[in-house]
Write an enzyme that holds these catalytic residues in place. Structure first.
Site, PDB file in Angstrom:
ATOM      1  N   HIS A  56       0.672  -1.269   0.232  1.00 33.03           N
ATOM      2  CA  HIS A  56      -0.097   0.168  -0.055  1.00 33.03           C
ATOM      3  C   HIS A  56       0.594   1.159   0.104  1.00 33.03           C
ATOM      4  O   HIS A  56       0.332   2.088   0.622  1.00 33.03           O
ATOM      5  CB  HIS A  56      -0.967   0.059   1.017  1.00 33.03           C
ATOM      6  CG  HIS A  56      -1.746  -1.233   1.348  1.00 33.03           C
ATOM      7  ND1 HIS A  56      -2.880  -1.459   0.942  1.00 33.03           N
ATOM      8  CD2 HIS A  56      -1.440  -2.328   2.165  1.00 33.03           C
ATOM      9  CE1 HIS A  56      -3.309  -2.662   1.068  1.00 33.03           C
ATOM     10  NE2 HIS A  56      -2.405  -3.202   1.933  1.00 33.03           N
ATOM     11  N   SER A  84      15.688  21.012 -17.165  1.00 38.78           N
ATOM     12  CA  SER A  84      14.592  21.810 -17.554  1.00 38.78           C
ATOM     13  C   SER A  84      15.051  23.021 -18.273  1.00 38.78           C
ATOM     14  O   SER A  84      16.086  23.559 -18.109  1.00 38.78           O
ATOM     15  CB  SER A  84      13.761  22.226 -16.186  1.00 38.78           C
ATOM     16  OG  SER A  84      13.159  23.449 -16.279  1.00 38.78           O
ATOM     17  N   LYS A 119      17.258  21.216 -12.413  1.00 40.95           N
ATOM     18  CA  LYS A 119      16.328  20.159 -12.444  1.00 40.95           C
ATOM     19  C   LYS A 119      17.204  18.796 -13.367  1.00 40.95           C
ATOM     20  O   LYS A 119      17.894  19.177 -14.036  1.00 40.95           O
ATOM     21  CB  LYS A 119      15.086  20.309 -13.281  1.00 40.95           C
ATOM     22  CG  LYS A 119      14.073  21.156 -12.324  1.00 40.95           C
ATOM     23  CD  LYS A 119      13.189  20.341 -11.488  1.00 40.95           C
ATOM     24  CE  LYS A 119      12.340  19.431 -12.286  1.00 40.95           C
ATOM     25  NZ  LYS A 119      11.236  19.436 -11.832  1.00 40.95           N
ATOM     26  N   GLU A 163       9.578   8.309 -17.665  1.00 40.60           N
ATOM     27  CA  GLU A 163       8.131   8.770 -17.940  1.00 40.60           C
ATOM     28  C   GLU A 163       7.619   8.467 -19.439  1.00 40.60           C
ATOM     29  O   GLU A 163       6.604   8.250 -19.530  1.00 40.60           O
ATOM     30  CB  GLU A 163       8.138  10.343 -17.763  1.00 40.60           C
ATOM     31  CG  GLU A 163       8.195  10.590 -16.168  1.00 40.60           C
ATOM     32  CD  GLU A 163       8.633  12.197 -16.049  1.00 40.60           C
ATOM     33  OE1 GLU A 163       8.293  12.625 -14.808  1.00 40.60           O
ATOM     34  OE2 GLU A 163       8.794  12.802 -16.893  1.00 40.60           O
TER      35      GLU A 163
END
Ligand code: ARG
Length: 456
Positions: free
Chosen positions: A154, A275, A281, A288
């Site tokens: 969980h 970025s 970043k 992704e």
């Protein structure tokens, strides 16, 4: 150039554009020519065409193949499909002899054959991609048999495990994917050539000869089924969707494990991007993208299910729509597997952070209950008592190791000094040596079994 004869008036340009498939089925040129070569060889062996005609056709087909491969010959995208292109090109070159190629054949069995040959080829490629990924997983597991990390259920801290045990879970998923591909191959590896349009032919062809030349296990059993069967396409699309599901789950975890909140792992710069505005970043774009691209493969699967579900026997032009979905799914799956292999091979682990994190969240609470069982309590009693001890620890802001023996004895006299050793995180891992478990010896068995499976 239109394929059919002068009895039809021909399509208007816009309709021809709508009807044709060459823009995408052109990638099947090698399968198409290989199939035609086998077909004419069989026709010659059976005396349906002469040796001389066979030689003319076969040698020019080989020239066409070589010229397309070396880019000397460009596929004419004005043709309807790759089958008509090859046949027309042949006839342009050798004259009327070329018109004999299509004896005892239809584009219906021809396109089914091309797609099966393609399916066998890409299945081997995806199989290799899966093997390479599992090898990368094995190497990472071998280096991290004792790298402690929290196991989750969980998404909550549950019990102690090792990074090897964690990553080998994915090894099992990809192993099942290989098994699934191999099983699908049993049904893909059948030759539909000779089914012709739907009811074979009055010529005395031999479908076993073409099966042997083309390396198929056997000819398909029923010609009507053969030209309308796209089950094998669906199987590949499903297999790919499941591979992508496994990859996507792994990506999801790697992405949040790499976030500053977790900081368990670091993607190599080779698989991250920056970025355009935030100089600090480092984004996990490749993971992704794999997660996102899984959606394409599910879409491809549903596309072909929907195409197929209302089609009567035998061939229908609807089937032409199967190809783009299949090609897209194959390209997406194969490239995602290759990228994931690179990600795994270059993954950096922050072992200290994982170890530190494993100390939080009472991962050894079950061990404490097991300790009490060993001392004579029934498990449910032990479970209840440890629940109370955990509540106490939360209130006092202590870990289970930090609670004093006096306090433990206050809960139950059964507690002894040896409890601290029993609930130590390293021991929690060591004590789980059950087959399939996370202890070093259990994980070593998992690695050996996977290696044996891959023959490495
Ligand atoms: N381009 C077609 C396809 O991919 C080839 C078969 C055409 N057959 C036909 N009867 N129109 O399905």
């Amino acid at each position: 150039m239109y394929l059919w004869g002068s009895h039809l008036e021909g399509l208007e340009e816009f309709t021809h554009e709508f009807n044709k498939s060459i823009d995408f089925d052109k990638i099947l040129f090698e399968e198409d020519i290989t199939g035609s070569l086998a077909h004419v060889e069989m026709l010659c062996k059976k005396g349906i065409i002469t040796q001389e005609d066979f030689e003319i056709i076969a040698s020019e087909l080989k020239n066409i193949l070589e010229e397309i491969k070396s880019k000397k010959l460009e596929i004419d995208l004005k043709e309807e499909d790759i089958h008509s292109f090859v046949e027309n090109e042949l006839t342009k070159r050798v004259g009327s002899v070329g018109k004999k190629l299509h004896t005892a054949r239809s584009r219906n069995d021809q396109c089914a054959l091309d797609l099966r040959l393609y399916s066998k080829k890409v299945l081997a490629e995806i199989n290799k991609d899966l093997k390479n990924l599992i090898k990368a997983i094995i190497s990472l597991a071998e280096e991290n048999k004792n790298t402690i990390m929290p196991g989750f259920t969980h998404m909550q801290h549950a019990q102690v495990t090792s990074f090897a045990h964690y990553i080998l879970a994915y090894g099992q998923m990809f192993k099942r994917d290989i098994e699934r591909l191999n099983n699908s191959l049993l049904r893909i590896d059948e030759n539909p050539l000779g089914s012709c349009a739907l009811v074979t032919t009055s010529f005395d062809i031999d479908r076993f000869i073409t099966s042997e030349i083309l390396g198929f296990k056997n000819p398909t059993e029923n010609s009507m089924d053969s030209v309308s069967d796209r089950d094998y396409v669906l199987e590949i699309l499903f297999n790919n969707s499941l591979i992508m599901t496994h990859l996507s789950r792994l990506c999801e975890e790697l992405i949040y494990f790499s976030s500053s909140e977790y900081n368990y792992i670091k993607f190599s710069g080779k698989f991250s991007t920056g970025s355009s505005i935030m100089p600090q970043k480092k984004n996990p774009d490749m993971a992704e993208l794999i997660r996102g691209k899984s959606g394409r493969t599910f879409g491809d699967l549903i596309t072909v299910f929907t195409i197929l579900k209302g089609t009567p026997l035998a061939y229908n032009k609807d089937f032409q729509e199967d190809k783009e979905a299949l090609f897209d799914s194959v390209k997406t799956t194969s490239s995602s597997l290759k990228i994931m292999r690179g990600i795994i091979e270059s993954l950096e682990l922050n072992k200290d952070k994982m170890r530190e994190s494993a100390e939080k969240g009472f991962l050894n609470a079950t061990d404490l209950a097991d300790y009490l069982v060993l001392k004579g309590l029934a498990f449910r009693e032990a479970y209840d008592l440890v629940g109370k001890i955990v509540n106490y620890a939360i209130e006092e802001n202590l870990t289970l190791e930090e609670i004093s023996l006096d306090v433990y004895k206050g809960f139950n006299k059964i507690f002894k000094e040896d409890l601290y050793n029993f609930i130590e995180i390293e021991n929690s891992l060591k004590n789980r040596k059950v087959y399939g478990g996370p202890a070093e010896e259990a994980v070593t068995v998992q690695i050996e079994n996977l290696k044996n499976y891959l023959n490495i």
